[in-house]
Scaffold this motif. Structure first.
Motif, PDB file in Angstrom:
ATOM      1  N   GLU A 504       0.033   6.307  -8.417  1.00 13.13           N
ATOM      2  CA  GLU A 504       1.245   5.750  -9.007  1.00 13.13           C
ATOM      3  C   GLU A 504       1.947   4.787  -8.053  1.00 13.13           C
ATOM      4  O   GLU A 504       2.432   5.179  -6.994  1.00 13.13           O
ATOM      5  CB  GLU A 504       2.184   6.893  -9.394  1.00 13.13           C
ATOM      6  N   ASP A 505       1.957   3.504  -8.441  1.00 13.30           N
ATOM      7  CA  ASP A 505       2.680   2.453  -7.709  1.00 13.30           C
ATOM      8  C   ASP A 505       2.347   2.485  -6.207  1.00 13.30           C
ATOM      9  O   ASP A 505       3.225   2.653  -5.356  1.00 13.30           O
ATOM     10  CB  ASP A 505       4.187   2.631  -7.921  1.00 13.30           C
ATOM     11  N   PRO A 506       1.074   2.310  -5.840  1.00 14.14           N
ATOM     12  CA  PRO A 506       0.671   2.469  -4.437  1.00 14.14           C
ATOM     13  C   PRO A 506       1.265   1.438  -3.487  1.00 14.14           C
ATOM     14  O   PRO A 506       1.478   1.744  -2.309  1.00 14.14           O
ATOM     15  CB  PRO A 506      -0.857   2.351  -4.500  1.00 14.14           C
ATOM     16  N   ILE A 507       1.548   0.234  -3.963  1.00 16.90           N
ATOM     17  CA  ILE A 507       2.095  -0.794  -3.065  1.00 16.90           C
ATOM     18  C   ILE A 507       3.488  -0.403  -2.586  1.00 16.90           C
ATOM     19  O   ILE A 507       3.828  -0.576  -1.404  1.00 16.90           O
ATOM     20  CB  ILE A 507       2.127  -2.171  -3.767  1.00 16.90           C
ATOM     21  N   SER A 508       4.316   0.145  -3.474  1.00 16.18           N
ATOM     22  CA  SER A 508       5.647   0.567  -3.033  1.00 16.18           C
ATOM     23  C   SER A 508       5.551   1.728  -2.051  1.00 16.18           C
ATOM     24  O   SER A 508       6.409   1.886  -1.179  1.00 16.18           O
ATOM     25  CB  SER A 508       6.511   0.953  -4.233  1.00 16.18           C
ATOM     26  N   MET A 509       4.502   2.525  -2.155  1.00 21.60           N
ATOM     27  CA  MET A 509       4.303   3.594  -1.191  1.00 21.60           C
ATOM     28  C   MET A 509       4.046   3.023   0.203  1.00 21.60           C
ATOM     29  O   MET A 509       4.545   3.539   1.212  1.00 21.60           O
ATOM     30  CB  MET A 509       3.126   4.484  -1.604  1.00 21.60           C
ATOM     31  N   GLN A 510       3.274   1.975   0.245  1.00 20.60           N
ATOM     32  CA  GLN A 510       2.985   1.346   1.536  1.00 20.60           C
ATOM     33  C   GLN A 510       4.254   0.791   2.184  1.00 20.60           C
ATOM     34  O   GLN A 510       4.371   0.785   3.416  1.00 20.60           O
ATOM     35  CB  GLN A 510       1.969   0.210   1.347  1.00 20.60           C
TER      36      GLN A 510
END
Length: 635
Positions: A504-510
């Protein structure tokens, strides 16, 4: 007006931070053989056996917090021959995905002798939860406990809280059961049959009550396999919460609770104390492949009003088919059905055998196979490739979700069994559940153009059961970035591979500092020999190269293979030659047949010939019968 309102909300938020408490616990997980009084651990009173406990104690402690509190739980692996992990079941873990617990999905497993710090804040959740190992077999061996988030603003009145856990119990250890289950000698995938069913980690339990009092009973099925029915003699359950979600009151006399589900119910006692009452639990026998004669299906527990009186006799009911259908529960928040889905994940549930002869569980013909790098660490290290489902492996059933999408999960059950499914990191709206379909009929799949009318205020929870050969439609909003497992909570089926991963929304996790793995987590990965970066195959140079990834066994070939054809031909030739040999031998005359038979039977021919000079067959049989064998011997 906006300024004052914002200021007031800011003050409330600041006060909640000041009033929040930090709970720091230090626990060592290890096998526990004895109770504090020196007696052997014996959950069902029949068979003593060690259980996995904390700090030399079992059962595990009930943990209590309030919303906004901080958890710092230091878990040391005191077992010297296996890894471990810990999952807080039902916790959303916003911004703290690495604390969710499933090993090789959100964290590296904790090796023997090492300590992992589970450090997170309880956000706005309240209600009934539990915690358990997310390492195969361990919570069935005892590593499970209750986790309560108290609410100062609980919406219903009650006098006292009581906790009730349900689970099944095996006399054998998981290390013994799992190899037998995942074996080519168990081609149907029949789950191990429990030896007993527990009620608050024991049997024949007693609950001492006071008259004219309202109890809040938190019921949690912490089992690994079977659903259970609950009913009381001449008392009712009023449901007020499911899986941490408050609901409008609904009263019933019969509950059905799958593994991992939680109910909070109000029970009001009687005014009189002239009688004690039975509190019954019964296993769902439809989930058992066989029922041993000595397996006690009905558990009789006791509501004690007067200790000077006899306990109640078992209270059996005529039918358990009329249990309460949770589909009709409405959330107290009156949360309406979410907008139409932006993305629909359709998955077919099936059980089948692969080339090694073992029976596995599949979503869309893929049985979940563990990656070489935890999926969360892949998402954090993959850069722009993190939105490409390929980097998470071809055998992990991974789906990438975009921020704030409305997601539908449509499940078509091609299997004849029931399955309780659990979603990490979210609750979901249950918008349709079709009735069960009999084994002798074809499965019924969801049809988007022809389905039942969906409720305005759907039931919301995090664990729901799917009926046999039927379908289920779930809906939620992707507003919690993280790697979230969706799986059957029958642990045997998870061992078989019945799981998918939602990325789920991996870029915002980064880009979120709180999502980055801690130094402690890095040390754990190093100790256990797992990389903190790379794709599912452990490749950190080319994330699109999955060479060497873990994959499922090859499927059984369709039709005959070349080796099978050769074996069949030679078997046929051998059979024909055998028939020819028998025919030829049977048509030949055998010289001195009487003498040969008599010699084999140790018969004196001089005494056994009749007046016609022929041996009497009756005499031969009689002679042989005296030795205990009334048939002629074969040599």
């Amino acid at each position: 007006m906006k300024g004052p309102i914002i200021s007031f909300l800011s003050i409330l938020s600041f006060l909640s931070i000041i009033l929040a408490e930090t709970h720091t616990w230090y626990y060592t997980a290890d096998w526990v053989e004895k109770n504090p009084d020196g007696s052997l651990i014996n959950p069902d009173g029949i068979f003593p056996r060690p259980m996995i406990g904390f700090n030399d104690t079992w059962p595990l402690p009930t943990l209590r917090v309030k919303k906004g509190d901080r958890i710092q739980l230091y878990l040391t692996n005191g077992m010297n021959d296996r890894n471990t992990s810990l999952h807080f079941h039902g916790m959303f873990q916003p911004g703290s995905n690495q604390m969710d617990g499933p090993e090789m999905i959100t964290q590296c497993p904790i090796p023997p002798g090492e300590t992992f710090l589970y450090n997170f804040t309880v956000d706005q959740q309240v209600g009934s939860y539990w915690y358990h190992s997310h390492t195969s077999g361990q919570y069935g061996d005892g590593m499970r406990g209750v986790f309560i988030i108290e609410d100062d603003d609980f919406p219903y009145e009650y006098d006292e809280e009581v906790i009730l856990t349900l689970n099944e119990h095996y006399h054998e250890f998981s290390d013994e059961l799992k190899p037998k289950f995942l074996s080519r000698f168990n081609p149907t995938g029949a789950e191990p049959i429990p030896d007993n069913f527990l009620f608050n980690e024991t049997r024949n339990n007693t609950w001492k009550v006071e008259p004219n009092k309202t109890y809040l009973l938190r019921i949690i099925n912490t089992g690994r396999f079977v659903s259970q029915y609950l009913w009381m003699e001449d008392h009712d359950f009023t449901i007020v919460e499911i899986d941490g979600i408050y609901v409008e009151k609904n009263t019933t006399d019969l509950l059905y609770i799958t593994v991992a589900q939680r109910y909070a119910v109000l029970i009001t006692t009687k005014n009189e104390t002239d009688k004690n009452y039975a509190f019954m639990n019964r296993v769902d026998i439809d989930m058992l492949d066989l029922i041993p004669d000595n397996l006690e299906l009905n558990g009789t527990n006791h509501i004690i009003y007067n200790e000077s009186l006899d306990k109640a006799e078992p209270y059996l009911i005529e039918s358990i088919d009329d249990y309460f259908d949770d589909f009709w529960l409405k959330p107290l928040s009156k949360e309406k059905l979410l907008d139409d889905a932006d993305y629909t994940i359709t998955i077919d549930v099936q059980m089948d055998n692969l080339g090694d002869g073992v029976n596995y569980a599949f979503f869309n013909n893929v049985t979940y196979t563990m990656p070489k790098v935890p999926t969360l660490l892949t998402a954090l290290s993959a850069g722009e490739h993190a939105t490409n489902e390929l980097v998470y492996g071809t055998n992990t059933n991974s789906f990438v979700l975009e921020k704030d999408e409305v997601i539908d999960i449509v499940m078509n059950n091609l299997d004849t069994g029931k399955h309780p499914f659990h979603l990490h990191g979210h609750v979901f709206q249950v918008i349709e559940r079709h009735e069960a379909i009999d084994d002798d009929e074809d499965p019924v799949a969801y049809n988007a153009s022809d389905h039942a009318e969906w409720p305005e205020y759907p039931m919301i929870r995090d664990t729901v059961y799917l009926q046999p050969q039927s379908y289920l439609v779930l809906r939620f909003k992707a507003n919690n970035p993280g790697i979230w497992l969706f799986h059957c909570h029958i642990e045997w089926h998870l061992d078989q591979g019945l799981a998918i991963q939602l990325i789920e929304d991996p870029i915002s996790m980064q880009n979120n500092e709180t999502q980055q793995i801690t130094d402690n987590h890095k040390q754990i990965c190093e100790k256990v020999g797992v990389s903190v970066e790379g794709n599912a195959a452990g490749n950190s140079v080319n994330y699109l190269d999955l060479s060497g990834e873990n994959i499922q066994h090859k499927r059984l070939p369709t039709g005959f293979t070349a080796r099978g054809i050769v074996a069949l031909v030679f078997s046929c030739i051998a059979g024909v030659l055998g028939l020819i040999a028998i025919s030829i031998y049977g048509m030949q005359d055998i010289n001195n047949v009487e003498e040969r038979v008599a010699r084999d039977l140790d018969v004196d021919l001089d005494e056994q010939y009749n007046e016609d000079g022929e041996i009497s067959s009756n005499d031969i049989i009689r002679e042989n019968s005296s030795t205990g064998n009334s048939s002629t011997q074969k040599h």
